[in-house]
Design a protein around this motif. Structure first.
Motif, PDB file in Angstrom:
ATOM      1  N   GLU A 237       0.832  -1.207   0.000  1.00  0.00           N
ATOM      2  CA  GLU A 237       0.000   0.000   0.000  1.00  0.00           C
ATOM      3  C   GLU A 237       0.867   1.257   0.000  1.00  0.00           C
ATOM      4  O   GLU A 237       0.596   2.215  -0.737  1.00  0.00           O
ATOM      5  N   MET A 238       1.932   1.255   0.809  1.00  0.00           N
ATOM      6  CA  MET A 238       2.812   2.429   0.861  1.00  0.00           C
ATOM      7  C   MET A 238       3.548   2.638  -0.457  1.00  0.00           C
ATOM      8  O   MET A 238       3.799   3.777  -0.864  1.00  0.00           O
ATOM      9  N   ARG A 239       3.880   1.555  -1.134  1.00  0.00           N
ATOM     10  CA  ARG A 239       4.525   1.693  -2.442  1.00  0.00           C
ATOM     11  C   ARG A 239       3.573   2.362  -3.435  1.00  0.00           C
ATOM     12  O   ARG A 239       3.973   3.248  -4.201  1.00  0.00           O
TER      13      ARG A 239
ATOM     14  N   ALA B   5      -0.500   4.274   7.275  1.00  0.00           N
ATOM     15  CA  ALA B   5       0.021   2.949   6.921  1.00  0.00           C
ATOM     16  C   ALA B   5       1.390   2.715   7.545  1.00  0.00           C
ATOM     17  O   ALA B   5       1.681   1.624   8.051  1.00  0.00           O
ATOM     18  N   ASN B   6       2.233   3.736   7.521  1.00  0.00           N
ATOM     19  CA  ASN B   6       3.573   3.607   8.097  1.00  0.00           C
ATOM     20  C   ASN B   6       3.503   3.370   9.604  1.00  0.00           C
ATOM     21  O   ASN B   6       4.225   2.535  10.156  1.00  0.00           O
TER      22      ASN B   6
ATOM     23  N   ALA C  81       1.023   2.044  11.284  1.00  0.00           N
ATOM     24  CA  ALA C  81       0.514   0.690  11.517  1.00  0.00           C
ATOM     25  C   ALA C  81       1.609  -0.348  11.293  1.00  0.00           C
ATOM     26  O   ALA C  81       1.744  -1.308  12.064  1.00  0.00           O
ATOM     27  N   PHE C  82       2.400  -0.163  10.250  1.00  0.00           N
ATOM     28  CA  PHE C  82       3.490  -1.090   9.925  1.00  0.00           C
ATOM     29  C   PHE C  82       4.462  -1.211  11.101  1.00  0.00           C
ATOM     30  O   PHE C  82       4.784  -2.311  11.563  1.00  0.00           O
ATOM     31  N   HIS C  83       4.913  -0.079  11.596  1.00  0.00           N
ATOM     32  CA  HIS C  83       5.893  -0.090  12.684  1.00  0.00           C
ATOM     33  C   HIS C  83       5.282  -0.589  13.991  1.00  0.00           C
ATOM     34  O   HIS C  83       5.947  -1.290  14.761  1.00  0.00           O
ATOM     35  N   GLU C  84       4.020  -0.252  14.241  1.00  0.00           N
ATOM     36  CA  GLU C  84       3.382  -0.688  15.487  1.00  0.00           C
ATOM     37  C   GLU C  84       3.183  -2.200  15.517  1.00  0.00           C
ATOM     38  O   GLU C  84       3.351  -2.836  16.560  1.00  0.00           O
ATOM     39  N   ILE C  85       2.817  -2.784  14.383  1.00  0.00           N
ATOM     40  CA  ILE C  85       2.657  -4.241  14.328  1.00  0.00           C
ATOM     41  C   ILE C  85       3.990  -4.918  14.621  1.00  0.00           C
ATOM     42  O   ILE C  85       4.067  -5.883  15.394  1.00  0.00           O
ATOM     43  N   LEU C  86       5.043  -4.411  14.012  1.00  0.00           N
ATOM     44  CA  LEU C  86       6.375  -4.994  14.212  1.00  0.00           C
ATOM     45  C   LEU C  86       6.807  -4.944  15.668  1.00  0.00           C
ATOM     46  O   LEU C  86       7.213  -5.953  16.250  1.00  0.00           O
ATOM     47  N   THR C  87       6.742  -3.762  16.259  1.00  0.00           N
ATOM     48  CA  THR C  87       7.274  -3.618  17.614  1.00  0.00           C
ATOM     49  C   THR C  87       6.364  -4.248  18.661  1.00  0.00           C
ATOM     50  O   THR C  87       6.848  -4.755  19.677  1.00  0.00           O
TER      51      THR C  87
ATOM     52  N   VAL D 207      10.035   2.722   1.065  1.00  0.00           N
ATOM     53  CA  VAL D 207       9.174   1.590   0.701  1.00  0.00           C
ATOM     54  C   VAL D 207      10.004   0.343   0.407  1.00  0.00           C
ATOM     55  O   VAL D 207       9.583  -0.783   0.716  1.00  0.00           O
ATOM     56  N   GLN D 208      11.189   0.526  -0.163  1.00  0.00           N
ATOM     57  CA  GLN D 208      12.052  -0.620  -0.430  1.00  0.00           C
ATOM     58  C   GLN D 208      12.507  -1.271   0.873  1.00  0.00           C
ATOM     59  O   GLN D 208      12.533  -2.503   1.002  1.00  0.00           O
ATOM     60  N   GLN D 209      12.840  -0.452   1.856  1.00  0.00           N
ATOM     61  CA  GLN D 209      13.273  -0.994   3.148  1.00  0.00           C
ATOM     62  C   GLN D 209      12.125  -1.684   3.874  1.00  0.00           C
ATOM     63  O   GLN D 209      12.332  -2.715   4.529  1.00  0.00           O
ATOM     64  N   HIS D 210      10.918  -1.149   3.761  1.00  0.00           N
ATOM     65  CA  HIS D 210       9.764  -1.822   4.359  1.00  0.00           C
ATOM     66  C   HIS D 210       9.595  -3.221   3.762  1.00  0.00           C
ATOM     67  O   HIS D 210       9.372  -4.198   4.487  1.00  0.00           O
ATOM     68  N   SER D 211       9.687  -3.308   2.444  1.00  0.00           N
ATOM     69  CA  SER D 211       9.543  -4.606   1.779  1.00  0.00           C
ATOM     70  C   SER D 211      10.647  -5.566   2.206  1.00  0.00           C
ATOM     71  O   SER D 211      10.410  -6.768   2.407  1.00  0.00           O
TER      72      SER D 211
END
Length: 248
Positions: free
Chosen positions: A122-124, A142-143, A145-151, A188-192
């Motif tokens: 989605e971020m891409r 989106a960003n 949510a991404f980081h919160e799920i990870l941590t 976005v590349q680093q997220h992937s």
């Protein structure tokens, strides 16, 4: 009758103060009040439907937490983030967040990994249509949510709370607003890559990619801050007060 009033009175004041605190903090996070902008007790009290006392208490708490600068005889204003503030925040994130992501590799559920993949995709897409209305806000959501799920998947609640207290500041939104196309593509590349590292069960890869992600953001922010005389600039206010309407 007197007993009923007595029962309500002690709880009403803290509730009003907590409400004022939460709403004012949310307004700062959402950048309805910008760095360096003054906040008026009377205006906020009227918007929130409370007296000035809960607003004053909210100011005190937000000042103690570093969200506001309380100036004698001048009131409160939203804190302006300096180069040193940014350096400290990103240094702390670079120490804590990669560790939490590493912990998450062995604990995260398959369902959460799929959500991470969806968010990265989605971020891409957002990055390739960043000029569309609302795109930056979608990116931010989106960003986050991404980081919160990870941590959160790390299982370390205390470290995660410490991290979130730093990531919640308006500086993060300012960062996204000032990203270049190259910055967004790198992000976005680093997220992937982080998602792929987690899928592979490679803790070292996940940690190193997250650290690179944070340090690259740090460098980008510092370059822009220094170009603005060392502080997050106060943007021009809109001609209307639509930013303040969510209080209603």
């Amino acid at each position: 009758m007197q007993e009923a009033i007595s029962d309500k009175t002690p709880s009403a004041a803290p509730k009003s103060a907590d409400h004022a605190y939460a709403e004012i903090k949310r307004a700062i996070v959402d950048m309805r009040y910008l760095p360096g902008e003054s906040m008026r007790e009377e205006e906020l009290a009227r918007s929130l439907g409370v007296s000035r006392t809960p607003v004053r208490e909210a100011f005190r708490r937000l000042g103690a937490e570093g969200w506001l600068e309380i100036r004698p005889n001048q009131g409160a204003r939203v804190r302006v983030w300096s180069v040193r503030d940014v350096e400290e925040i990103f240094e702390a994130r670079a120490l804590i967040e990669p560790y939490l992501v590493g912990c998450a590799v062995a604990r995260i559920s398959a369902e959460d990994v799929e959500v991470l993949h969806r968010l990265a995709t989605e971020m891409r897409a957002i990055a390739h249509a960043i000029d569309e209305s609302g795109a930056l806000e979608k990116w931010f959501v989106a960003n986050r949510a991404f980081h919160e799920i990870l941590t959160s998947a790390s299982g370390n609640t205390r470290l995660n709370q410490t991290l979130n207290s730093m990531k919640e500041i308006p500086l993060i939104k300012w960062t996204f607003r000032n990203y270049t196309e190259e910055d967004r593509e790198r992000s976005v590349q680093q997220h992937s890559e982080i998602v792929e590292a987690i899928r592979s069960g490679d803790r070292e890869w996940a940690e190193s990619t997250m650290k690179s992600h944070i340090l690259a953001a740090r460098q980008s922010v510092l370059q822009k801050l220094k170009a603005n005389q060392g502080a997050v600039p106060v943007e021009n206010k809109p001609k209307t007060d639509k930013r303040r309407q969510p209080y209603a």
